[in-house]
Motif scaffolding. Structure first.
Motif, mmCIF file in Angstrom:
data_model
loop_
_atom_site.group_PDB
_atom_site.id
_atom_site.type_symbol
_atom_site.label_atom_id
_atom_site.label_comp_id
_atom_site.label_asym_id
_atom_site.label_seq_id
_atom_site.Cartn_x
_atom_site.Cartn_y
_atom_site.Cartn_z
ATOM 1 N N MET A 267 -15.504 -11.582 1.659
ATOM 2 C CA MET A 267 -14.378 -11.601 2.591
ATOM 3 C C MET A 267 -13.257 -10.726 2.046
ATOM 4 N N ASN A 268 -12.658 -9.957 2.890
ATOM 5 C CA ASN A 268 -11.492 -9.167 2.534
ATOM 6 C C ASN A 268 -10.258 -10.038 2.752
ATOM 7 N N PRO A 269 -9.526 -10.416 1.655
ATOM 8 C CA PRO A 269 -8.404 -11.325 1.806
ATOM 9 C C PRO A 269 -7.271 -10.792 2.676
ATOM 10 N N SER A 270 -7.233 -9.508 2.974
ATOM 11 C CA SER A 270 -6.153 -9.005 3.821
ATOM 12 C C SER A 270 -6.470 -9.211 5.298
ATOM 13 N N THR A 271 -7.690 -9.619 5.617
ATOM 14 C CA THR A 271 -8.053 -9.899 7.000
ATOM 15 C C THR A 271 -7.541 -11.272 7.403
ATOM 16 N N PRO A 272 -7.576 -11.574 8.687
ATOM 17 C CA PRO A 272 -7.140 -12.894 9.123
ATOM 18 C C PRO A 272 -7.929 -14.041 8.484
ATOM 19 N N GLY A 273 -9.067 -13.761 7.830
ATOM 20 C CA GLY A 273 -9.841 -14.806 7.167
ATOM 21 C C GLY A 273 -9.090 -15.485 6.041
ATOM 22 N N ALA A 274 -8.147 -14.789 5.409
ATOM 23 C CA ALA A 274 -7.299 -15.399 4.383
ATOM 24 C C ALA A 274 -6.064 -15.929 5.093
ATOM 25 N N ILE A 275 -5.885 -17.230 5.051
ATOM 26 C CA ILE A 275 -4.744 -17.823 5.758
ATOM 27 C C ILE A 275 -3.567 -18.008 4.811
ATOM 28 N N LEU A 276 -2.366 -17.851 5.348
ATOM 29 C CA LEU A 276 -1.147 -18.127 4.589
ATOM 30 C C LEU A 276 -0.656 -19.492 5.033
ATOM 31 N N ARG A 277 -0.330 -20.327 4.045
ATOM 32 C CA ARG A 277 0.121 -21.685 4.338
ATOM 33 C C ARG A 277 0.988 -22.189 3.189
ATOM 34 N N PRO A 278 1.781 -23.234 3.456
ATOM 35 C CA PRO A 278 2.603 -23.789 2.373
ATOM 36 C C PRO A 278 1.738 -24.367 1.253
ATOM 37 N N LEU A 279 2.240 -24.277 0.043
ATOM 38 C CA LEU A 279 1.609 -24.924 -1.106
ATOM 39 C C LEU A 279 1.609 -26.426 -0.853
ATOM 40 N N ARG A 280 0.483 -27.075 -1.092
ATOM 41 C CA ARG A 280 0.356 -28.514 -0.847
ATOM 42 C C ARG A 280 0.553 -29.301 -2.147
ATOM 43 N N PRO A 281 1.021 -30.544 -2.008
ATOM 44 C CA PRO A 281 1.119 -31.405 -3.198
ATOM 45 C C PRO A 281 -0.255 -31.503 -3.873
ATOM 46 N N GLY A 282 -0.242 -31.484 -5.171
ATOM 47 C CA GLY A 282 -1.484 -31.592 -5.926
ATOM 48 C C GLY A 282 -2.165 -30.268 -6.206
ATOM 49 N N GLU A 283 -1.618 -29.161 -5.703
ATOM 50 C CA GLU A 283 -2.267 -27.860 -5.908
ATOM 51 C C GLU A 283 -1.702 -27.068 -7.096
ATOM 52 N N MET A 284 -0.790 -27.655 -7.856
ATOM 53 C CA MET A 284 -0.218 -26.917 -8.994
ATOM 54 C C MET A 284 -1.280 -26.431 -9.974
ATOM 55 N N PRO A 285 -2.286 -27.243 -10.342
ATOM 56 C CA PRO A 285 -3.294 -26.711 -11.278
ATOM 57 C C PRO A 285 -4.003 -25.460 -10.740
ATOM 58 N N ALA A 286 -4.349 -25.455 -9.463
ATOM 59 C CA ALA A 286 -5.013 -24.278 -8.882
ATOM 60 C C ALA A 286 -4.056 -23.101 -8.809
ATOM 61 N N LEU A 287 -2.788 -23.364 -8.471
ATOM 62 C CA LEU A 287 -1.794 -22.295 -8.416
ATOM 63 C C LEU A 287 -1.592 -21.682 -9.798
ATOM 64 N N VAL A 288 -1.439 -22.519 -10.809
ATOM 65 C CA VAL A 288 -1.236 -22.028 -12.180
ATOM 66 C C VAL A 288 -2.447 -21.229 -12.654
ATOM 67 N N ALA A 289 -3.650 -21.687 -12.362
ATOM 68 C CA ALA A 289 -4.846 -20.949 -12.775
ATOM 69 C C ALA A 289 -4.881 -19.564 -12.134
ATOM 70 N N MET A 290 -4.548 -19.489 -10.833
ATOM 71 C CA MET A 290 -4.530 -18.193 -10.144
ATOM 72 C C MET A 290 -3.456 -17.293 -10.731
ATOM 73 N N GLN A 291 -2.251 -17.839 -10.959
ATOM 74 C CA GLN A 291 -1.158 -17.030 -11.493
ATOM 75 C C GLN A 291 -1.465 -16.556 -12.913
ATOM 76 N N SER A 292 -2.076 -17.399 -13.713
ATOM 77 C CA SER A 292 -2.451 -17.011 -15.074
ATOM 78 C C SER A 292 -3.477 -15.882 -15.056
ATOM 79 N N ALA A 293 -4.477 -15.989 -14.195
ATOM 80 C CA ALA A 293 -5.482 -14.934 -14.081
ATOM 81 C C ALA A 293 -4.847 -13.634 -13.602
ATOM 82 N N SER A 294 -3.916 -13.744 -12.661
ATOM 83 C CA SER A 294 -3.231 -12.566 -12.146
ATOM 84 C C SER A 294 -2.453 -11.863 -13.251
#
Length: 162
Positions: free
Chosen positions: A1-28
Motif C-alpha cells: 500500500m502506498n501510504p500517501s493514497t487514501p488507504g492511509a487514514i489520518l485520525r486522532p491519536l487514541r488512548p493507549g497508543e503511546m507505545p506504538a507512537l514512540v516505536a514509530m517515532q524512534s524508528a523514524s
C-alpha cells in the motif's frame, strides 16, 4: 500500500497508543537523522520513553496516519497564543517515507490549527528535515537546541510560516 493514497487514514491519536507512537517515532529518527552523530539516536530514544514525553504529546492535537495495521506517521499542533500555532511531533516510519505522507500530516495539522484561529505557524526542525519544511513554505527563524537525556543536546532550526 502506498501510504500517501487514501488507504492511509489520518485520525486522532487514541488512548493507549503511546507505545506504538514512540516505536514509530524512534524508528523514524534512527533512520532519517543523518545530520546527527549516531550516538544521539540512543539518547533520543531514551527521551521518547521518558514519562514526561507522553504528557508532552498529550498537550498537543496529535493525529496519526494509520495503514497496513500500524501507525505510519504523526503530526500535531499546539496553540501558542496570539494566532500562532506550533507544528510538532512530525514523524514518518521509514517504510512509509518519501511517499507524501509527511506533507499530508503537516498540512492536516495546519488546517486544524487554522480552524482554531491560528494564522501563523512555527516549528522546531531537525536539521535533516529543513529542506522538507522549506518545501512547505517555512523559513528559517533561529538556531536552537533540543535537550536529550544524559546532558546531551542536538542542534535544531526554529522555522516559521505566515
Amino acid at each position: 500500500m502506498n501510504p500517501s493514497t487514501p488507504g492511509a487514514i489520518l485520525r486522532p491519536l487514541r488512548p493507549g497508543e503511546m507505545p506504538a507512537l514512540v516505536a514509530m517515532q524512534s524508528a523514524s529518527f534512527a533512520a532519517l537523522a543523518t545530520a546527527y552523530p549516531p550516538a544521539l539516536a540512543p539518547a533520543y530514544d531514551a527521551m521518547l520513553r521518558e514519562p514526561t514525553y507522553a504528557s508532552e504529546v498529550a498537550e498537543s492535537d496529535v493525529w496519526v496516519a494509520e495503514g497496513e495495521g500500524a501507525i505510519l506517521g504523526s503530526a500535531g499542533w499546539l496553540g501558542q497564543g496570539d494566532g500562532l500555532g506550533r507544528i510538532r511531533k512530525v514523524f514518518v516510519h521509514p517504510r512509509a517515507a518519501r511517499q507524501g505522507l509527511a506533507t499530508r500530516l503537516v498540512r492536516a495539522a495546519e488546517e486544524r490549527a487554522r480552524a482554531a484561529g491560528c494564522a501563523r505557524f512555527m516549528l522546531r526542525a531537525y536539521l535533516n528535515a529543513v529542506p522538507f519544511y522549506e518545501s512547505l513554505g517555512y523559513v528559517a527563524d533561529r538556531p536552537g537546541e533540543r535537550a536529550l537525556p544524559g546532558g546531551l543536546s542536538m542542534p535544531v532550526l526554529f522555522m516559521r510560516k505566515g
